[in-house]
Write an enzyme that holds these catalytic residues in place. Structure first.
Site, PDB file in Angstrom:
ATOM      1  N   ARG A   1       0.863  -1.196   0.004  1.00 24.60           N
ATOM      2  CA  ARG A   1       0.074  -0.009   0.152  1.00 24.60           C
ATOM      3  C   ARG A   1       0.883   1.306  -0.110  1.00 24.60           C
ATOM      4  O   ARG A   1       0.450   2.244  -0.677  1.00 24.60           O
ATOM      5  CB  ARG A   1      -0.907  -0.017   1.191  1.00 24.60           C
ATOM      6  CG  ARG A   1      -2.088   1.129   1.126  1.00 24.60           C
ATOM      7  CD  ARG A   1      -3.195   0.931   1.969  1.00 24.60           C
ATOM      8  NE  ARG A   1      -3.149   0.069   3.283  1.00 24.60           N
ATOM      9  CZ  ARG A   1      -2.503   0.446   4.357  1.00 24.60           C
ATOM     10  NH1 ARG A   1      -1.950   1.573   4.606  1.00 24.60           N
ATOM     11  NH2 ARG A   1      -2.510  -0.688   5.160  1.00 24.60           N
TER      12      ARG A   1
ATOM     13  N   LYS B   1      -7.517   7.009 -19.301  1.00 24.07           N
ATOM     14  CA  LYS B   1      -7.829   7.350 -20.600  1.00 24.07           C
ATOM     15  C   LYS B   1      -6.821   7.475 -21.361  1.00 24.07           C
ATOM     16  O   LYS B   1      -6.383   6.375 -21.868  1.00 24.07           O
ATOM     17  CB  LYS B   1      -8.573   9.018 -20.638  1.00 24.07           C
ATOM     18  CG  LYS B   1      -9.839   8.781 -19.299  1.00 24.07           C
ATOM     19  CD  LYS B   1     -10.925   8.164 -19.825  1.00 24.07           C
ATOM     20  CE  LYS B   1     -12.038   8.222 -18.626  1.00 24.07           C
ATOM     21  NZ  LYS B   1     -11.997   9.306 -17.821  1.00 24.07           N
TER      22      LYS B   1
HETATM   23  C1  LIG Z   1     -12.872   9.507 -16.588  1.00 27.06           C
HETATM   24  C2  LIG Z   1     -12.504  10.962 -15.869  1.00 27.06           C
HETATM   25  C3  LIG Z   1     -12.252  11.031 -14.561  1.00 27.06           C
HETATM   26  C4  LIG Z   1     -12.591   9.843 -13.424  1.00 27.06           C
HETATM   27  O1  LIG Z   1     -11.454   8.787 -13.731  1.00 27.06           O
HETATM   28  P1  LIG Z   1     -11.515   7.383 -13.301  1.00 27.06           P
HETATM   29  O2  LIG Z   1     -10.180   7.017 -13.531  1.00 27.06           O
HETATM   30  O3  LIG Z   1     -12.666   6.899 -14.010  1.00 27.06           O
HETATM   31  O4  LIG Z   1     -11.739   7.405 -12.088  1.00 27.06           O
HETATM   32  C5  LIG Z   1     -11.852  12.384 -14.094  1.00 27.06           C
HETATM   33  N1  LIG Z   1     -11.802  13.349 -14.820  1.00 27.06           N
HETATM   34  C6  LIG Z   1     -11.909  13.212 -16.046  1.00 27.06           C
HETATM   35  C7  LIG Z   1     -11.859  14.394 -17.197  1.00 27.06           C
HETATM   36  C8  LIG Z   1     -12.327  12.209 -16.738  1.00 27.06           C
HETATM   37  O5  LIG Z   1     -12.654  11.933 -18.041  1.00 27.06           O
END
Ligand SMILES: *Cc1c(COP(=O)(O)O)cnc(C)c1O
Length: 431
Positions: free
Chosen positions: A95, A249
């Site tokens: 952790r 992303k």
């Molecule tokens: C997807 C997204 C998040 C959240 O991210 P996760 O990895 O799904 O928790 C935060 N900000 C933006 C702009 C996103 O597109």
């Protein structure tokens, strides 16, 4: 050769009035790198040791939840170093850190030009852990217009439970942002979180303006830079304090992992790490490996996505079945000028209004053969979604959220752009 310290951003967020602050350490004053390397080189080599365990070329997945000690003497040495804040080359417990994860952290820091980075189990975990580190009872947070919906929800529904107030800014125009921000800032304002380009209209705000206004008041500035990526935008160079990514992303880029990252100066990141140790939102070694592998092609992918998105936006803008296109690379976009000044590329997401209603827009999405239908962006596969039907099943709720029925978000992948355009054309023909 490539694991030398990253270029340091010379940010110094002033302490808020009456808040005791940890002194900045000498570690923060890293000498600027005389020959900064390009993003494509850093995507491949950034953060990685040339010589790795077992002479492996790639960074191994150290799939271990804990790390053992030879004997009591080694434990005593380790704890002494740890308590003195000295750097050690070994781990203690999963952790608190893992070698694969630390390498991924160094790579993200290198790409953003930040001193240090931390990895989390998701983007939301990076955001919430950061905010919970910075904010205490009685503090005030400013959230700019168009921030990720769950970030807004955290400010609206969770922070008040710990006595933290949030102001949500309306409007991001170059002329209105400064006054709106100055107006929202109070004596107890501790942090500002912003996001650019925003979802789904890809609004771009002037980050230098936010940095200037905040710094003179000792407010910590945080940006969710997920849509921009470090290839297109370098917020630390513009004076922001902390950069956050949903690494799920573009950084991961293959729709096969969930991760978050925060990058910034050593002292702030050290504090956030202390919170992560307690809240436990650390990423897994395997996801860290997938992230490392994904980032190797980040520069290639994002450049390709920038080019294709620009082509698609220009093509759709001239199409009679499309009412309006939202893309910062188009001169018709309200923030085109600031985007041109601030960004190296305009990103891989194109939003547009279909000339038609809810059903017609749904028909268009269903006729597309190439992209997947889903909620994400930034991967190699193109993904499309009709914004309104994802927002809510209730038409009144959708109106309240300001989501129109005919808005489509197309997150461009790395497929051939001519194939994507031909596919869009056949789906739009005779709708
Ligand atoms: C997807 C997204 C998040 C959240 O991210 P996760 O990895 O799904 O928790 C935060 N900000 C933006 C702009 C996103 O597109």
């Amino acid at each position: 050769m490539l694991d030398r310290p990253n270029r340091q951003n010379d940010l110094d967020p002033l302490p808020a009035a009456d808040r005791p602050q940890k002194a900045r350490t000498d570690q923060d004053k890293v000498t600027p790198d005389p020959t900064p390397m390009a993003s494509s080189t850093l995507s491949v080599h950034g953060g990685e040791d040339k010589q790795k365990p077992y002479h492996s070329l790639t960074t191994p997945i150290v799939q271990s939840s804990t790390f053992t000690f030879q004997d009591t003497a080694e434990v005593l040495r380790f704890v002494k170093d740890r308590d003195a804040g000295a750097t050690t080359d070994r781990e203690e417990y999963g952790r608190y850190g893992n070698p694969t994860q630390r390498t991924a952290e160094r790579k993200v820091a290198a790409l953003e030009g930040g001193a240090r980075s931390l990895l989390f189990a998701s983007g939301m975990n990076a955001i919430t852990t950061t905010l919970l580190t910075l904010l205490s009872e009685g503090d005030h947070l400013v959230v700019t217009d168009g921030c990720y919906s769950r970030t807004q929800q955290f400010g609206r529904e969770f922070l008040p439970r710990w006595g933290i107030e949030t102001t949500f800014l309306d409007g991001l125009d170059a002329t209105s942002l400064g006054p709106a921000l100055a107006n929202a800032i109070r004596r107890d304002t501790r942090a500002i979180i912003c996001e650019t380009p925003t979802n789904p209209y890809l609004r771009v705000m002037d980050l230098s303006q936010i940095a200037t206004i905040s710094r003179e008041r000792g407010i910590v500035t945080i940006i969710d830079s997920t849509f921009a990526t470090p290839i297109n935008l370098r917020p630390l160079e513009l004076g922001l304090d902390l950069v956050i990514h949903s690494a799920t992303k573009y950084l991961g880029g293959h729709n096969d992992l969930l991760a978050g990252a925060v990058v910034g100066p050593i002292d702030l990141i050290d504090e956030i790490e202390g919170t992560r140790d307690v809240l436990g939102g650390v990423g897994s070694p395997h996801d860290a490996y997938l992230l490392l592998r994904g980032i190797k092609t980040l520069d290639l992918r994002v450049r390709r996505q920038n080019e294709s998105a620009q082509r698609i936006a220009e093509h759709l803008e001239g199409h009679p079945a499309v009412e309006r296109v939202y893309y910062p690379g188009l001169p018709t976009h309200p923030d085109h000028d600031i985007a041109r000044r601030q960004m190296r590329g305009f990103g891989g997401v194109v939003s547009f209004d279909i000339a038609g209603d809810l059903d017609k827009t749904g028909r268009f999405v269903d006729r597309l053969r190439l992209p997947y239908v889903g909620p994400t962006l930034g991967g190699v596969e193109s993904v499309v979604r009709q914004q309104s039907i994802f927002a809510s099943s209730n038409p009144d709720e959708r109106r309240k959220l300001g989501v129109t029925d005919n808005l489509v978000r197309y997150a461009v992948g790395i497929e051939d752009v001519e194939d994507m355009i031909a596919d869009l054309d056949q789906a739009l023909a005779g709708l």
